[in-house]
Write a protein that holds these residues in place. Sequence first.
Motif, PDB file in Angstrom:
ATOM      1  N   GLY A  69      45.967  44.218  59.874  1.00  0.00           N
ATOM      2  CA  GLY A  69      45.305  44.969  58.809  1.00  0.00           C
ATOM      3  C   GLY A  69      44.350  46.020  59.338  1.00  0.00           C
ATOM      4  O   GLY A  69      44.265  47.127  58.796  1.00  0.00           O
ATOM      5  N   SER A  87      44.647  52.098  47.767  1.00  0.00           N
ATOM      6  CA  SER A  87      45.377  51.900  49.013  1.00  0.00           C
ATOM      7  C   SER A  87      46.876  51.744  48.750  1.00  0.00           C
ATOM      8  O   SER A  87      47.693  52.165  49.572  1.00  0.00           O
ATOM      9  CB  SER A  87      44.844  50.671  49.763  1.00  0.00           C
ATOM     10  OG  SER A  87      45.049  49.491  49.010  1.00  0.00           O
ATOM     11  N   VAL A 125      47.256  49.570  54.071  1.00  0.00           N
ATOM     12  CA  VAL A 125      47.468  48.138  53.853  1.00  0.00           C
ATOM     13  C   VAL A 125      48.023  47.879  52.458  1.00  0.00           C
ATOM     14  O   VAL A 125      47.498  48.383  51.457  1.00  0.00           O
ATOM     15  CB  VAL A 125      46.149  47.345  54.030  1.00  0.00           C
ATOM     16  CG1 VAL A 125      46.364  45.870  53.661  1.00  0.00           C
ATOM     17  CG2 VAL A 125      45.652  47.465  55.451  1.00  0.00           C
ATOM     18  N   SER A 136      52.970  32.742  49.717  1.00  0.00           N
ATOM     19  CA  SER A 136      52.757  33.971  50.486  1.00  0.00           C
ATOM     20  C   SER A 136      54.011  34.826  50.537  1.00  0.00           C
ATOM     21  O   SER A 136      53.927  36.058  50.433  1.00  0.00           O
ATOM     22  CB  SER A 136      52.301  33.626  51.913  1.00  0.00           C
ATOM     23  OG  SER A 136      53.285  32.856  52.587  1.00  0.00           O
ATOM     24  N   HIS A 155      48.126  44.785  50.294  1.00  0.00           N
ATOM     25  CA  HIS A 155      47.402  43.517  50.380  1.00  0.00           C
ATOM     26  C   HIS A 155      48.130  42.436  49.576  1.00  0.00           C
ATOM     27  O   HIS A 155      47.912  42.276  48.378  1.00  0.00           O
ATOM     28  CB  HIS A 155      45.973  43.696  49.864  1.00  0.00           C
ATOM     29  CG  HIS A 155      45.079  42.561  50.225  1.00  0.00           C
ATOM     30  ND1 HIS A 155      43.833  42.382  49.652  1.00  0.00           N
ATOM     31  CD2 HIS A 155      45.230  41.532  51.122  1.00  0.00           C
ATOM     32  CE1 HIS A 155      43.274  41.311  50.157  1.00  0.00           C
ATOM     33  NE2 HIS A 155      44.087  40.777  51.048  1.00  0.00           N
ATOM     34  N   TYR A 183      47.826  39.265  49.001  1.00  0.00           N
ATOM     35  CA  TYR A 183      46.881  38.146  49.132  1.00  0.00           C
ATOM     36  C   TYR A 183      47.480  36.861  48.563  1.00  0.00           C
ATOM     37  O   TYR A 183      47.956  36.825  47.427  1.00  0.00           O
ATOM     38  CB  TYR A 183      45.581  38.484  48.411  1.00  0.00           C
ATOM     39  CG  TYR A 183      44.538  37.399  48.490  1.00  0.00           C
ATOM     40  CD1 TYR A 183      43.962  37.056  49.714  1.00  0.00           C
ATOM     41  CD2 TYR A 183      44.134  36.716  47.347  1.00  0.00           C
ATOM     42  CE1 TYR A 183      43.006  36.063  49.797  1.00  0.00           C
ATOM     43  CE2 TYR A 183      43.163  35.717  47.424  1.00  0.00           C
ATOM     44  CZ  TYR A 183      42.612  35.393  48.646  1.00  0.00           C
ATOM     45  OH  TYR A 183      41.659  34.406  48.724  1.00  0.00           O
ATOM     46  N   ARG A 202      44.760  43.463  42.265  1.00  0.00           N
ATOM     47  CA  ARG A 202      44.379  44.010  43.567  1.00  0.00           C
ATOM     48  C   ARG A 202      45.048  45.359  43.865  1.00  0.00           C
ATOM     49  O   ARG A 202      44.810  45.936  44.911  1.00  0.00           O
ATOM     50  CB  ARG A 202      44.714  43.006  44.675  1.00  0.00           C
ATOM     51  CG  ARG A 202      43.873  41.749  44.604  1.00  0.00           C
ATOM     52  CD  ARG A 202      44.307  40.720  45.655  1.00  0.00           C
ATOM     53  NE  ARG A 202      43.445  39.555  45.599  1.00  0.00           N
ATOM     54  CZ  ARG A 202      42.303  39.415  46.243  1.00  0.00           C
ATOM     55  NH1 ARG A 202      41.874  40.401  47.039  1.00  0.00           N
ATOM     56  NH2 ARG A 202      41.555  38.329  46.136  1.00  0.00           N
ATOM     57  N   SER A 218      48.526  39.294  54.123  1.00  0.00           N
ATOM     58  CA  SER A 218      47.647  38.546  53.225  1.00  0.00           C
ATOM     59  C   SER A 218      46.179  38.730  53.602  1.00  0.00           C
ATOM     60  O   SER A 218      45.311  38.809  52.748  1.00  0.00           O
ATOM     61  CB  SER A 218      48.014  37.064  53.244  1.00  0.00           C
ATOM     62  OG  SER A 218      47.164  36.321  52.399  1.00  0.00           O
ATOM     63  N   ASN A 219      45.925  38.815  54.897  1.00  0.00           N
ATOM     64  CA  ASN A 219      44.551  38.957  55.392  1.00  0.00           C
ATOM     65  C   ASN A 219      44.299  40.404  55.790  1.00  0.00           C
ATOM     66  O   ASN A 219      44.715  40.861  56.853  1.00  0.00           O
ATOM     67  CB  ASN A 219      44.341  38.010  56.579  1.00  0.00           C
ATOM     68  CG  ASN A 219      42.919  38.076  57.113  1.00  0.00           C
ATOM     69  OD1 ASN A 219      42.052  38.731  56.532  1.00  0.00           O
ATOM     70  ND2 ASN A 219      42.686  37.394  58.230  1.00  0.00           N
ATOM     71  N   ARG A 220      43.591  41.120  54.939  1.00  0.00           N
ATOM     72  CA  ARG A 220      43.316  42.534  55.180  1.00  0.00           C
ATOM     73  C   ARG A 220      42.504  42.754  56.459  1.00  0.00           C
ATOM     74  O   ARG A 220      42.622  43.801  57.109  1.00  0.00           O
ATOM     75  CB  ARG A 220      42.551  43.116  53.978  1.00  0.00           C
ATOM     76  CG  ARG A 220      42.347  44.607  54.029  1.00  0.00           C
ATOM     77  CD  ARG A 220      41.363  45.040  52.957  1.00  0.00           C
ATOM     78  NE  ARG A 220      41.926  44.938  51.638  1.00  0.00           N
ATOM     79  CZ  ARG A 220      42.597  45.915  51.018  1.00  0.00           C
ATOM     80  NH1 ARG A 220      42.787  47.056  51.655  1.00  0.00           N
ATOM     81  NH2 ARG A 220      43.062  45.754  49.812  1.00  0.00           N
ATOM     82  N   ASP A 221      41.673  41.767  56.842  1.00  0.00           N
ATOM     83  CA  ASP A 221      40.799  41.910  58.001  1.00  0.00           C
ATOM     84  C   ASP A 221      41.435  41.384  59.292  1.00  0.00           C
ATOM     85  O   ASP A 221      40.753  41.227  60.309  1.00  0.00           O
ATOM     86  CB  ASP A 221      39.480  41.160  57.758  1.00  0.00           C
ATOM     87  CG  ASP A 221      38.693  41.774  56.606  1.00  0.00           C
ATOM     88  OD1 ASP A 221      38.717  43.014  56.490  1.00  0.00           O
ATOM     89  OD2 ASP A 221      38.089  41.018  55.825  1.00  0.00           O
TER      90      ASP A 221
END
Length: 324
Positions: free
Chosen positions: A133, A32, A139, A158, A141, A143, A28, A126-129
């Motif tokens: 985020g 970014s 960001v 996590s 990320h 995940y 990932r 962990s949650n980009r959205d």
Amino acid sequence: MKLVKNIQSIAKDVLRQEAEAIHHLADRIDASFEQCVEAILNAGGRVVITGIGKSALIGQKIVATLNSTGTPALFMHAADAIHGDLGMIQLNDVVIAISKSGDTPEIKVLVPLLKRTNVTLIALVSNRDSYLGRHAHHVLHAYAPHEADPLNLAPTTSTTAALALGDALAICLLETRGFTRQDFARYHPGGSLGKKLYLKVSDIYPHNALPRVAESATVREVILEITSKRLGATAVLNEEDQLVGIVTDGDLRRMLNQHADETFMNLKARQIMTSDPICVSTDEYAVNALQLMQARNITQVVVAEYGQVKGFVHLHDLLKEGLI
């Protein structure tokens, strides 16, 4: 207490899940991540890391890693930030906010306050959205689709992912800054780690005696020199005071086994010495001298420059300094 079977199996499964999470993080890494590194380098200030709960603990570890690798950093607890600690943030700083979900009440209160400071905000989430985020400038990320515990509740996978991503960030900053071994030693002067990085042979050998004999010295003279200087060896010099060999306790014992007593006592230093002995320079790192002794299975090494004997470094010296 409930008896849980297959303890080893459970432990291995946890480690595999966390290792798998880190493995997937590598896939990932994208533009970014590069933008986060560039933002920190270009800002010219410090990295301020904030979080709450387990994220706060991970943040403190990342701060320690950044500071020790040349990136000035400090930790600001998210709960304390809204009670005055926002004053820690300076104009050229970059703030990294750590949160698994990115949607906690504390984060939703903190993010608008951080944005008012007009500094760059990086979300390590962990949650980009998530809320964090979406409102961050960049960001990281981290995940982690599930935790390692069967309830999927305890921060395990996590936090491991966040810590690993923090390490990756620190090392990228280290390499782009051209951080050197000498820089690292400057930040780690204490303990055995620091000594491995900065302690040199020149810091050690002046404290030792300097055993030395001429090539023509008798066995008796050699024994007396080794005994009086208490280093288990003596350098052997030629008429120009140049190093030509070394005689150790072991050399004497081997020669004693090979010769009758009367013959042994008539031997000269040149006949029992080891020619072209292993040497180190005064500017060599002590840890390298240690590695040399361990590789050659010897307990002392001659310190010499251009054939001139300066002294000895003994294994006991390195033990005393905590390098072993």
